[in-house]
Design an enzyme around this catalytic site. Structure first.
Site, short mmCIF file in Angstrom:
data_model
loop_
_atom_site.label_atom_id
_atom_site.label_comp_id
_atom_site.label_asym_id
_atom_site.label_seq_id
_atom_site.Cartn_x
_atom_site.Cartn_y
_atom_site.Cartn_z
N THR A 466 -2.36 -40.61 -45.84
CA THR A 466 -2.90 -39.47 -45.11
C THR A 466 -2.72 -39.63 -43.61
O THR A 466 -2.75 -38.66 -42.88
CB THR A 466 -4.40 -39.35 -45.38
OG1 THR A 466 -5.01 -40.60 -45.01
CG2 THR A 466 -4.66 -39.09 -46.85
N GLU A 659 -5.71 -31.05 -48.48
CA GLU A 659 -5.56 -30.26 -49.70
C GLU A 659 -5.20 -28.79 -49.46
O GLU A 659 -4.63 -28.14 -50.34
CB GLU A 659 -6.84 -30.36 -50.53
CG GLU A 659 -7.02 -31.79 -51.01
CD GLU A 659 -8.37 -32.07 -51.64
OE1 GLU A 659 -8.43 -32.14 -52.86
OE2 GLU A 659 -9.37 -32.22 -50.91
#
Lengths: 702, 180
Positions: A466, A659
């Site tokens: 990430t 997301e």
């Protein structure tokens, strides 16, 4: 916040571990050298329901290198009350009895001196079953269906849906389906466990070592301080590593029985068969509107499969409570227990399949109204939360739609389908709006001001790719009023204290909150020129003070596709997303994150489908040849941009970006396929046969 | 020394020769990782479907999970660890960092070795499935994004770093990746 912004946050910087990752130096769970290591190979059940009658351990015990076999007869006893995210979880209770609840459930672990020896013995191990009839046939109307648990995305019923639909001039009522989908992180789950005196040590590929260590301790009935779980680099998770995985439980069992370090790495097939999947869904969306495109009612009923072993929620209806104003909104979620692998969160759980249904239905409504799909969305922009009535903390969907339309060149679009043809190819464009809930979970962080002017920052975060390491370094530098060179960040270790894992798009917000809080406390103290000064912050109290608001990130996704009327092949030619995700910590990495999410959405739209054989109940395409994920050649040059956004109440004004990229993309592509071909494909993936069988071939071949 | 199931072989990896007694079933990937400590190449599928284990064998890219260690005897093996010359990352590696051509990094060693092999294949004039002119005397196809995507499709990336990977490769190929 009185944080002084230096230049770290908001600056595009390459990843701090970039060099390690491009030179092969970065160590993942299966890379860490451990002396005296044994290897465990997992044996999975091949029947979908029944009991293990016999495991003939003697048949493999004398094979070369075999140290031993663990099955339900000799496995350490685990605590059946162990709580997981959704409550007690039978999915964790491996090798505790002879029951087989799904095909793919581990039934034995073979431990040997080399991986080849373990695998050879695992393949040779005779396992006989008493089969019982299974049920893996998902259907929203299945008699076993019951209301899903309501930990989040509980049902709402605002206004009078029935009356509003009856009074609506145009009604869309359609059924949408999404298949079983698999996270497919490139790194297979791997754990190495060993005992150091009274302490159980583990290196594990997971999304949150603190929570995983707590669950492992509970399973083995150990004091939490006696379990340590670490993981330096993680090769992707996408949800599948959010829980205490079978690799870790089995490795810990083997280390306990054989008193040696044991490494258990799942094969790729086992990753498909034994770790979390997104459940199959079936959704009915009914939308009623006036002739000028004002929504009167949205009714969204979604069903998904679960396993009786574990609770889970595929919250398909979240966006239905967020995106559009309507006097009547009703949602409900049905869980259908089947003899299948227990589902768990996969990147953008609920929102990804849910937005496919809702945003395709909105596009169908625009079609029937003869309206620009963007104009329809603009006409139904809510002032407050459509179901909750709470104000939005900020809502920049309109900015995303307008700026995205401008960059994409939407204004020249002819909204009628089947109007563009280039050679033999049909061309179409589509759009979808999306949101993803934002927030933070309690976490702790410790910061030590060293006499030499550097800072040690400890937080139980993890970086799955990430960019957390890089982002938190920048955030800590700003919060401490120093430069990134003076920050020494440590993450990925359960010993660093309680912290939320990397999930729910809440990793960075949760950890950043703890770091900024610790930094503020540290800066309020006098610096000691001779000794280190340490401050530990816990955000539990601060989070409780966060105002109750509708907090979401938003986006608009635009797609251009070509469809070949002869073959039904759909290819995505352009993909553009505009995002409102709060303050962007690192534009380079944030862009990578949302583009990666959109590519996940593209893959969901066109490729991914876990197929289950109804006779055996088994998943039959458990590899990357049968379960295709988007490859280089499937992916165009994806564009992403950010509109100005800021999340009030959350330190630095940030929201998650992990997301939102996945959400909406499948609908944008499906809507573009309709625009190109005139065919509404309401079942994912948009396979060649689904495009062809709907008649494109007949209609468009000369 | 050789018995029925194992034998001693010599592997030339990144310029160093190693002698090891290996199980005949041992793949080159496992030999690199378990016997020689080269954990750069990754095992993503062990079936030749993901490309994370890609290494160069005498300069050609291979999936080391489908190459038996005993079959690699005598060949020069190059892993991601040796793409860097003199300890400094190669232009291709620096371009991956600069363009953010990875996220989790697990597929990256394979993407890099594959890209290095692919650039050599292209320079040697090899066509791909998207090359327009396949006539024998055709000049090498221009290396554009479509060519790179086609030629790199054996290397999966679940994080979805593809656009940045393509950009990093094209930038390197254009010779602009040297300076930073």
């Amino acid at each position: 916040m009185n944080t002084t912004f230096t230049e770290a946050v908001g600056v595009a910087r390459p990843r701090v571990e970039g060099r390690d990752k491009v030179t092969g130096a970065a160590l993942y769970a299966a890379d860490v050298p451990v002396p005296e290591l044994l290897f465990g190979a997992v044996v999975l059940a091949t029947i979908a329901r029944g009991r293990v009658r016999e495991i003939d351990v003697a048949a493999v015990q004398d094979m070369p290198g075999v140290v031993g076999v663990i099955d339900h007869r000799n496995a350490p006893r685990l605590d059946p009350e162990t709580q997981h995210f959704f409550g007690p979880d039978g999915g964790l209770l491996l090798l505790q009895d002879d029951a087989v609840p799904f095909a793919g459930r581990p039934v034995a672990l073979v431990v040997a001196r080399t991986p080849e020896q373990a695998e050879a013995a695992a393949r040779a191990l005779p396992v006989r079953y008493d089969e019982e009839p299974h049920d893996t046939a998902f259907d929203a109307a299945h008699p076993a269906g019951r209301p899903a648990m309501t930990l989040f995305d509980g049902p709402v019923d605002v206004g009078d849906v029935t009356a509003e639909l009856a009074g609506a001039e145009v009604v869309v009522a359609e059924r949408y389906r999404t298949p079983e989908e698999h996270c497919g992180a490139m790194e297979p789950h791997s754990a190495t466990a060993w005992w150091e005196g009274e302490r159980l040590q583990a290196i594990d590929s997971d999304q949150g070592p603190f929570a995983v260590a707590r669950v492992l301790a509970a399973l083995f009935r150990l004091e939490p301080a006696r379990v340590r779980v670490r993981t330096e680099h993680v090769g992707g998770g996408f949800g599948s590593k959010g829980m205490c995985g079978p690799q870790l439980i089995l490795a810990a069992m083997a280390a306990t029985l054989f008193r040696r370090p044991v490494r258990v790495t799942l094969t790729r097939a086992q990753v498909f068969l034994a770790t979390a999947m997104r459940p199959m869904t079936e959704q009915v969306v009914r939308i009623g509107a006036t002739a000028d495109g004002r929504l009167r009612a949205i009714d969204h009923a979604a069903a998904f499969e679960i396993s009786p072993l574990s609770e889970y929620i595929e919250g398909c209806t979240e966006l239905t409570k967020t995106l559009y104003a309507a006097p009547a909104i009703r949602t409900r979620l049905t869980a259908v227990p089947l003899d299948v692998l227990p589902p768990f969160s996969m990147r953008a759980p609920g929102a990804a399949p849910g937005s496919f249904a809702l945003e395709c239905a909105i596009d169908e409504l625009a079609e029937r109204l003869g309206l620009d799909p963007i104009e329809l969305r603009l006409r139904n922009e809510p002032a407050v939360g459509p179901a909750s009535g709470l104000p939005f903390s900020g809502r920049n969907l309109v900015a995303c739609l307008r700026e995205g339309a401008r960059r994409f060149g939407w204004e020249t679009r002819d909204h009628r389908p089947r109007r563009r043809r280039e050679g033999r190819l049909l061309v179409g464009t589509g759009v979808a709006a999306s949101s993803f809930s934002a927030g933070a979970f309690p976490s702790t962080a410790s910061i030590t001001a060293e006499p030499d002017g550097t800072y040690r920052v400890l937080v139980g975060a993890t970086d799955l790719g990430t960019g957390a390491r890089t982002a938190l370094t920048a955030i800590a530098a700003d919060a401490l009023g120093t430069t990134v060179e003076r920050i020494r960040l440590r993450i990925s270790d359960s010993e660093l204290g309680p912290a939320w894992g990397a999930g729910g798009s809440r990793g960075t917000t949760s950890w950043a909150w703890a770091i900024t809080q610790a930094a503020a406390e540290l800066r309020a103290r006098a610096r000691d020129p001779d000794r280190p000064v340490t401050v530990t912050a816990d955000t539990t109290g601060s989070l409780a003070g966060l105002a109750a608001l509708e907090r979401h990130s938003f986006s608009a996704v635009f797609a251009e596709v070509t469809a070949d009327p002869a073959t039904g092949e759909v290819r995505v030619r352009r993909l553009l997303g505009m995002f409102a995700v709060g303050r962007v910590v690192n534009p380079l990495m944030a862009r990578s994150q949302v583009i990666g999410g959109m590519i996940g959405g593209l893959s969901m739209a066109l490729h991914e489908e876990g197929l289950r054989d109804p006779v055996s109940g088994r998943h039959v395409n458990a590899d990357f040849a049968g379960y295709h994920i988007a490859a280089h050649a499937d992916v165009p040059d994806v564009e992403a941009g950010f509109v100005d956004d800021h999340e009030p109440g959350i330190p630095l004004g940030i929201k998650g970006v992990g997301e939102i990229g996945n959400v909406g993309t499948a609908a944008a592509i499906a809507n573009a396929v309709w625009h190109a071909t005139g065919t509404r494909v309401r079942t994912l993936p948009i396979r060649l046969d689904r495009v062809l069988e709907d008649g494109v071939h007949e209609r468009f071949m000369p | 020394m050789t018995d029925g199931t194992s034998g001693t072989i010599r592997l030339h990896v990144n310029g160093v020769t190693h002698e090891r007694h290996v199980d005949h079933r041992r793949t080159l990937l496992d030999a690199l990782r378990e016997d020689l400590g080269h954990t750069g190449p990754k095992k993503g599928c062990d079936r030749g479907q993901c490309g994370a284990c890609t290494v160069l064998l005498d300069g050609r890219r291979v999936v080391s999970c489908l190459t038996l260690a005993v079959a690699a005897e005598g060949a020069a093996v190059t892993t991601v660890e040796a793409l860097a010359g003199d300890g400094e990352p190669a232009p291709l590696q620096r371009a991956f960092v600069r363009f953010d051509g990875f996220q989790c990094g697990f597929c990256t060693p394979g993407q890099l070795c594959s890209a290095a092999g692919m650039l050599a294949e292209h320079a040697a004039g090899w066509p791909s499935a998207v090359t327009a002119d396949l006539s024998p005397d055709a000049p090498p196809p221009p290396l554009d994004a479509a060519e790179v995507r086609e030629r790199m499709s054996g290397n999966l990336c679940r994080c979805g770093a593809y656009p940045s990977i393509v950009r990093a490769i094209l930038d390197t190929a254009a010779g602009e990746g040297v300076a930073e």
